[in-house]
Design a protein around this motif. Structure first.
Motif, PDB file in Angstrom:
ATOM      1  N   THR A  94      -3.250   9.190   6.412  1.00  0.00           N
ATOM      2  CA  THR A  94      -3.896  10.288   7.346  1.00  0.00           C
ATOM      3  C   THR A  94      -5.065  11.031   6.455  1.00  0.00           C
ATOM      4  N   TYR A  95      -4.436  11.645   5.278  1.00  0.00           N
ATOM      5  CA  TYR A  95      -5.205  12.367   4.523  1.00  0.00           C
ATOM      6  C   TYR A  95      -6.574  11.689   3.905  1.00  0.00           C
ATOM      7  N   ALA A  96      -6.431  10.307   3.688  1.00  0.00           N
ATOM      8  CA  ALA A  96      -7.364   9.504   3.090  1.00  0.00           C
ATOM      9  C   ALA A  96      -8.338   9.262   4.356  1.00  0.00           C
ATOM     10  N   ALA A  97      -8.156   9.156   5.599  1.00  0.00           N
ATOM     11  CA  ALA A  97      -8.826   8.979   6.788  1.00  0.00           C
ATOM     12  C   ALA A  97      -9.671  10.188   6.850  1.00  0.00           C
ATOM     13  N   VAL A  98      -8.968  11.130   6.891  1.00  0.00           N
ATOM     14  CA  VAL A  98      -9.799  12.813   7.244  1.00  0.00           C
ATOM     15  C   VAL A  98     -10.743  12.895   6.101  1.00  0.00           C
ATOM     16  N   GLU A  99     -10.565  12.546   4.694  1.00  0.00           N
ATOM     17  CA  GLU A  99     -11.386  12.748   3.741  1.00  0.00           C
ATOM     18  C   GLU A  99     -12.489  11.580   3.668  1.00  0.00           C
ATOM     19  N   GLY A 100     -12.341  10.609   4.444  1.00  0.00           N
ATOM     20  CA  GLY A 100     -13.315   9.459   4.422  1.00  0.00           C
ATOM     21  C   GLY A 100     -13.370   8.577   3.348  1.00  0.00           C
ATOM     22  N   SER A 101     -12.091   8.493   2.833  1.00  0.00           N
ATOM     23  CA  SER A 101     -11.910   7.717   1.426  1.00  0.00           C
ATOM     24  C   SER A 101     -11.053   6.664   1.741  1.00  0.00           C
ATOM     25  N   TYR A 102     -11.142   5.697   0.936  1.00  0.00           N
ATOM     26  CA  TYR A 102     -10.146   4.482   1.172  1.00  0.00           C
ATOM     27  C   TYR A 102      -8.749   4.495   0.589  1.00  0.00           C
ATOM     28  N   TYR A 103      -7.985   4.171   1.389  1.00  0.00           N
ATOM     29  CA  TYR A 103      -6.338   4.480   0.980  1.00  0.00           C
ATOM     30  C   TYR A 103      -5.936   3.204  -0.068  1.00  0.00           C
ATOM     31  N   ALA A 104      -5.673   3.606  -1.223  1.00  0.00           N
ATOM     32  CA  ALA A 104      -5.492   2.375  -1.921  1.00  0.00           C
ATOM     33  C   ALA A 104      -3.577   2.906  -2.703  1.00  0.00           C
ATOM     34  N   LYS A 105      -2.688   1.791  -2.303  1.00  0.00           N
ATOM     35  CA  LYS A 105      -1.266   2.224  -2.630  1.00  0.00           C
ATOM     36  C   LYS A 105      -1.091   1.901  -4.075  1.00  0.00           C
TER      37      LYS A 105
END
Length: 105
Positions: A94-105
């Motif tokens: 959720t935080y990555a989506a709001v920041e407009g960045s890619y979520y990498a696990k």
């Protein structure tokens, strides 16, 4: 409480614990935010629970979830997608989506 406009759907007052996006909009008086929750937290009315078009839209008292909301027809907040379980991975996504960045696990 039952939704008078939509059959088999209901509204609920939720306690705001954290806002990821739209903080200024939520605290705008058009959404009827009241500070009467435990510890002085804000409470807001959400509509759209029980919507048959949304897969996961049923909640119980004391659930802690991530709510994705839009402004409804009458100016209240309304669910726009399924309710998301609160996990560390979902918070990071959720935080990555709001920041407009890619979520990498």
């Amino acid at each position: 409480m039952p939704d008078k406009i939509h059959k088999n759907m209901y509204k609920g007052e939720i306690e705001i614990k954290r806002i990821f996006k739209g903080n200024g909009e939520i605290h705008n008086r058009t959404y009827n935010v009241v500070k009467r929750g435990p510890n002085g937290r804000s409470m807001v009315m959400i509509e759209g629970f029980g919507d048959p078009h949304i897969c996961e839209s049923v909640v119980r008292k004391f659930d802690t979830r991530i709510f994705l909301l839009n402004k409804g027809e009458n100016g209240d907040l309304k669910l726009n997608s399924s309710i998301v379980r609160l996990t560390l991975t979902n918070l990071e996504r959720t935080y990555a989506a709001v920041e407009g960045s890619y979520y990498a696990k």
